[in-house]
Design a protein around this motif. Structure first.
Motif, short mmCIF file in Angstrom:
data_model
loop_
_atom_site.label_atom_id
_atom_site.label_comp_id
_atom_site.label_asym_id
_atom_site.label_seq_id
_atom_site.Cartn_x
_atom_site.Cartn_y
_atom_site.Cartn_z
N LEU A 198 0.82 -1.23 -0.02
CA LEU A 198 -0.09 0.22 0.10
C LEU A 198 0.66 1.22 0.13
O LEU A 198 0.46 2.32 -0.58
N GLU A 199 2.02 1.38 0.68
CA GLU A 199 3.02 2.33 0.77
C GLU A 199 3.31 2.65 -0.72
O GLU A 199 3.38 3.82 -1.08
N ASP A 200 3.77 1.73 -1.28
CA ASP A 200 4.46 1.80 -2.57
C ASP A 200 3.38 2.26 -3.78
O ASP A 200 3.69 3.18 -4.71
N LYS A 205 1.06 6.43 -7.24
CA LYS A 205 -0.22 7.29 -7.49
C LYS A 205 0.38 8.71 -7.40
O LYS A 205 -0.18 9.69 -8.30
N ASN A 206 1.09 8.96 -6.35
CA ASN A 206 1.32 10.44 -6.42
C ASN A 206 2.12 11.14 -7.18
O ASN A 206 2.28 12.45 -7.36
N ASP A 210 0.18 6.48 -15.23
CA ASP A 210 -0.82 6.20 -15.92
C ASP A 210 -1.31 4.93 -15.75
O ASP A 210 -2.63 4.61 -16.19
N ALA A 211 -0.54 4.15 -15.28
CA ALA A 211 -1.11 2.62 -15.09
C ALA A 211 -0.14 1.93 -14.11
O ALA A 211 1.11 2.25 -14.06
N ILE A 212 -0.76 0.99 -13.18
CA ILE A 212 0.17 0.55 -12.12
C ILE A 212 -0.36 -1.22 -12.53
O ILE A 212 -1.57 -1.57 -12.50
N ILE A 213 1.05 -1.80 -12.24
CA ILE A 213 0.75 -3.26 -12.71
C ILE A 213 0.94 -3.85 -11.49
O ILE A 213 2.25 -3.66 -10.68
N SER A 214 0.32 -4.71 -10.83
CA SER A 214 0.44 -5.28 -9.45
C SER A 214 -0.15 -6.76 -9.33
O SER A 214 -1.17 -7.15 -10.22
#
Length: 220
Positions: A198-200, A205-206, A210-214
């Motif tokens: 969640l921290e990363d 996000k900050n 444009d996209a996060i791969i998780s």
């Protein structure tokens, strides 16, 4: 911001399986990321490693030694199978792990676009092997390309400009706000990986990516 499931929902279900991809969408993912190798009979199959040893129980050996039929018995899907289960507007990041798969991947994309089963603007093909990306560009310049890097943002930025890529896909710990802004001002999207805590997730996000791969699309 796009929420992309890494190898499906890798944090919940065995990676790069149909079940994992379906789980990612169930958990709210906008799209999925997957990896491509070639089978012994020259089909695009979805697996990360060049061997089956890590991900498949009671099996060992190089992926290229297994036929599609053998892969399917082991639960390793084909790219075609994944196309068939994609929701209508889903985003798909296809990472080519071996240059030999390049032509086959392009042909499969073109076929399903012709059949109107997928939209070319919903697909990005990425690779750490930048020569592979050059080859795709020469075969079909309409296919959107993502420049993967885990070590050198500036080199990826320069190459993305040369290639007229769609996105730069860096390891998230490389990112700075200045770089994200510079890249976006030049028209590139930033698709970052693999962001799980969640921290990363808050950190990237900050940055305005444009996209996060998780591995955990439900956390995004």
């Amino acid at each position: 911001m796009l929420k992309i499931g890494h190898r499906g929902a890798k944090g919940h279900v065995a990676e790069n399986t149909i079940e994992s991809f379906l789980k990612a969408f169930e958990l709210g993912a906008d799209g999925i990321e997957l990896d491509i190798h070639l089978s012994a009979d020259q089909e695009a199959i979805v697996i990360h490693d060049e061997t089956v040893d890590r991900t498949i129980k009671n099996a060992a050996g190089f992926v290229r030694e297994f036929s599609v039929a053998e892969c399917q018995k082991l639960g390793i899907p084909t790219l075609v199978e994944v196309f068939h289960i994609l929701p209508e507007h889903a985003f798909l990041n296809i990472e080519i792990k071996t240059p030999e798969a390049t032509q086959i991947v392009v042909e499969e994309i073109e076929k399903f676009v012709r059949l109107q089963e997928i939209k070319i603007q919903n697909i990005v093909v990425s690779s750490f092997d930048w020569e592979t990306l050059k080859r795709i560009k020469s075969i079909n310049p309409e296919i959107r390309l993502g420049v993967l890097t885990e070590s050198n943002l500036e080199a990826a930025f320069v190459f993305a400009q040369e290639l007229n890529a769609f996105s730069i896909n860096p390891y998230f710990k490389l990112l700075t706000k200045d770089f994200v802004q510079k890249a976006q001002q030049k028209g590139f999207q930033i698709h970052t990986w693999t962001v799980n805590s969640l921290e990363d997730i808050t950190f990237v996000k900050n940055l305005g990516i444009d996209a996060i791969i998780s591995d955990f699309p439900d956390r995004l």
